[in-house]
Design an enzyme around this catalytic site. Structure first.
Site, PDB file in Angstrom:
ATOM      1  N   ARG A  59       0.851  -1.201   0.000  1.00  0.00           N
ATOM      2  CA  ARG A  59       0.000   0.000   0.000  1.00  0.00           C
ATOM      3  C   ARG A  59       0.879   1.241   0.000  1.00  0.00           C
ATOM      4  O   ARG A  59       0.601   2.225  -0.669  1.00  0.00           O
ATOM      5  CB  ARG A  59      -0.962   0.007   1.201  1.00  0.00           C
ATOM      6  CG  ARG A  59      -1.652   1.354   1.380  1.00  0.00           C
ATOM      7  CD  ARG A  59      -2.932   1.329   2.233  1.00  0.00           C
ATOM      8  NE  ARG A  59      -2.836   0.500   3.407  1.00  0.00           N
ATOM      9  CZ  ARG A  59      -2.075   0.781   4.492  1.00  0.00           C
ATOM     10  NH1 ARG A  59      -1.378   1.883   4.534  1.00  0.00           N
ATOM     11  NH2 ARG A  59      -2.045  -0.057   5.502  1.00  0.00           N
ATOM     12  N   TYR A 111     -16.676  18.005 -14.089  1.00  0.00           N
ATOM     13  CA  TYR A 111     -17.120  16.606 -14.235  1.00  0.00           C
ATOM     14  C   TYR A 111     -18.165  16.278 -13.155  1.00  0.00           C
ATOM     15  O   TYR A 111     -18.006  16.658 -11.991  1.00  0.00           O
ATOM     16  CB  TYR A 111     -15.901  15.683 -14.111  1.00  0.00           C
ATOM     17  CG  TYR A 111     -16.243  14.221 -14.137  1.00  0.00           C
ATOM     18  CD1 TYR A 111     -16.651  13.613 -15.317  1.00  0.00           C
ATOM     19  CD2 TYR A 111     -16.181  13.447 -12.988  1.00  0.00           C
ATOM     20  CE1 TYR A 111     -16.991  12.271 -15.349  1.00  0.00           C
ATOM     21  CE2 TYR A 111     -16.506  12.107 -13.003  1.00  0.00           C
ATOM     22  CZ  TYR A 111     -16.922  11.521 -14.190  1.00  0.00           C
ATOM     23  OH  TYR A 111     -17.251  10.194 -14.207  1.00  0.00           O
ATOM     24  N   LYS A 208      -9.532   7.224 -19.289  1.00  0.00           N
ATOM     25  CA  LYS A 208      -9.880   7.781 -20.596  1.00  0.00           C
ATOM     26  C   LYS A 208      -8.690   7.684 -21.559  1.00  0.00           C
ATOM     27  O   LYS A 208      -8.241   6.594 -21.847  1.00  0.00           O
ATOM     28  CB  LYS A 208     -10.390   9.211 -20.407  1.00  0.00           C
ATOM     29  CG  LYS A 208     -11.373   9.369 -19.240  1.00  0.00           C
ATOM     30  CD  LYS A 208     -12.707   8.640 -19.451  1.00  0.00           C
ATOM     31  CE  LYS A 208     -13.558   8.545 -18.196  1.00  0.00           C
ATOM     32  NZ  LYS A 208     -13.857   9.785 -17.506  1.00  0.00           N
TER      33      LYS A 208
HETATM   34  C1  LIG Z   1     -14.186  10.107 -16.176  1.00  0.00           C
HETATM   35  C2  LIG Z   1     -13.760  11.396 -15.623  1.00  0.00           C
HETATM   36  C3  LIG Z   1     -13.456  11.539 -14.259  1.00  0.00           C
HETATM   37  C4  LIG Z   1     -13.628  10.408 -13.264  1.00  0.00           C
HETATM   38  O1  LIG Z   1     -12.735   9.375 -13.488  1.00  0.00           O
HETATM   39  P1  LIG Z   1     -13.004   7.840 -13.087  1.00  0.00           P
HETATM   40  O2  LIG Z   1     -11.796   7.147 -13.555  1.00  0.00           O
HETATM   41  O3  LIG Z   1     -14.267   7.434 -13.788  1.00  0.00           O
HETATM   42  O4  LIG Z   1     -13.183   7.809 -11.602  1.00  0.00           O
HETATM   43  C5  LIG Z   1     -12.989  12.768 -13.836  1.00  0.00           C
HETATM   44  N1  LIG Z   1     -12.863  13.807 -14.671  1.00  0.00           N
HETATM   45  C6  LIG Z   1     -13.151  13.715 -15.976  1.00  0.00           C
HETATM   46  C7  LIG Z   1     -12.984  14.905 -16.864  1.00  0.00           C
HETATM   47  C8  LIG Z   1     -13.623  12.515 -16.504  1.00  0.00           C
HETATM   48  O5  LIG Z   1     -13.937  12.432 -17.798  1.00  0.00           O
END
Ligand SMILES: *Cc1c(COP(=O)(O)O)cnc(C)c1O
Length: 391
Positions: A59, A111, A208
């Site tokens: 961790r 977001y 993403k």
């Molecule tokens: C998807 C997203 C998040 C959150 O990320 P996760 O990996 O789904 O927890 C935060 N900010 C933006 C701009 C996103 O597109």
């Protein structure tokens, strides 16, 4: 390992494309293996109890996760990187730098998950937030209170791709001793490096574009200075919301092809945006690369590219739903940044919890769809859209 003369001319900085692949841990030091080993271990043996060890419990530190953390710190130009279980784990950990009684200024089209964190969880910890239109610097400065401690930016924003002047907000924040955090998910460090513009903490949903293959949930944070790094390390270790080693490895694998992917994503997105603009049955197109996009000039000053998210309004809910039903190539889903195109419908997906009146005020109409342009053949994507849009 010893051996040949693998020297790099001193004083010469390697380019981003090289850093993506050669980030320091890309060759396993003990075997010469061509990728970082997955250290599937939770703890590390003490040879002698008196000796300080590099790793003691996973961790707190694991060589696989650490290799990824080194990679993202290098790419963002920060001092230290951190890998978390998701983008929201990274963002919520950064907010743990604040204390009860503190106030945050946040961009209004942040977001949805960040909005929920601030308005349903951190508010209970007595951390209050003012949401402002961050394209308007006067609105930002007017929101400052005696207890303001941090400013949270996201540019381009989601889904209408509004542009915030990063350097202007960061330098104002610095004057007042405020911490700046920026969600860089849409741009990635290939296109936008906020630390160079004065931001303190860069955050990513690595789910993403960084991961890039819609197969891993992960978050990353990079800090500009060492003392912030020590504080965030304490939070990461204390909260325990670390990224596992398998996902750390997958993410490093994805990041190596970031430039190659982004170049094609963006070339496709530019063509798609231009094609949409040329059609009479599309009411409005949002893409920072379009000549009339509000904030384009600011964006071009602070970023090297426009990214691959294009939003457009087809005029009505009925038409949007028909489009979603008829497309045959994109995934119809939340998320973005994958090798495959992903079409989403903010009114019923990412922004469903927003009151309709607020949603409309922010330009997120019932006909608005968001297209994350993938790596497919662009003519196939256009043919598919053409057919789906035809009534
Ligand atoms: C998807 C997203 C998040 C959150 O990320 P996760 O990996 O789904 O927890 C935060 N900010 C933006 C701009 C996103 O597109």
């Amino acid at each position: 390992m010893s051996g040949g003369d693998r020297q790099w001319p001193e004083g010469r900085e390697k380019a981003f494309a090289t850093h993506l692949i050669h980030f320091g841990a890309e060759i396993d030091a003990s075997t010469g293996a061509s990728s970082v080993p997955i250290y599937q271990a939770s703890t590390f043996h003490h040879d002698t109890i008196d000796k300080q060890m590099a790793y003691d419990y996973a961790r707190s530190g694991n060589p696989t996760r650490e290799a990824l953390e080194t990679q993202i710190a290098l790419l963002e130009g920060g001092t230290r990187g951190f890998a978390f279980a998701s983008g929201m784990a990274a963002i919520s950990s950064a907010f743990m730098l604040l204390s009860a009684g503190d106030h945050v200024i946040c961009t209004e089209d942040v977001y949805g998950g960040t909005y929920r964190l601030l308005t349903t969880i951190l508010n209970r910890m007595n951390i209050e937030t003012t949401f402002v239109d961050m394209t308007d610097l006067d609105a930002v400065t007017a929101a400052r209170k005696p207890n303001t401690k941090a400013v949270f930016l996201e540019t381009p924003s989601n889904p209408t791709l509004k542009i915030t002047d990063i350097a202007a907000v960061a330098s104002w924040a610095k004057q007042h001793g405020l911490l700046t955090m920026l969600d860089n998910t849409f741009m990635t460090p290939y296109y936008q490096r906020p630390i160079e513009l004065g931001v303190d903490i860069v955050l990513h949903s690595a789910t993403k574009f960084l991961g890039g293959h819609s197969d891993v949930i992960a978050g990353l944070a990079v800090v500009a200075d060492e003392s912030l790094g020590n504080r965030l390390k304490q939070i990461q270790n204390g909260m325990g919301n670390i990224l596992g080693v398998q996902d750390s490895w997958l993410l490093m694998r994805g990041i190596k092809t970031l430039k190659a992917r982004m170049d094609i994503h963006e070339a496709n997105a530019r063509k798609l945006a231009a094609w949409l603009v040329s059609r009479s049955d599309i009411e409005r197109v949002y893409y920072p690369g379009l000549p009339d996009h509000a904030g384009r000039e600011i964006h071009e000053r602070q970023a090297r590219g426009y990214g691959a998210v294009v939003s457009f309004d087809v005029g009505s809910e009925e038409r949007a739903k028909r489009l979603l039903d008829r497309v045959s190539i994109p995934l119809v889903a939340v998320s973005l940044g994958g090798v495959e195109s992903i079409l989403s419908y903010p009114a019923m997906m990412s922004h469903a919890s927003m009151p309709k009146s607020v949603r409309h005020e922010r330009g997120i109409g019932d006909g608005l769809v968001r297209y994350s342009v993938g790596l497919e053949d662009i003519d196939d994507l256009l043919t598919d859209l053409e057919r789906a849009l035809k009534s």
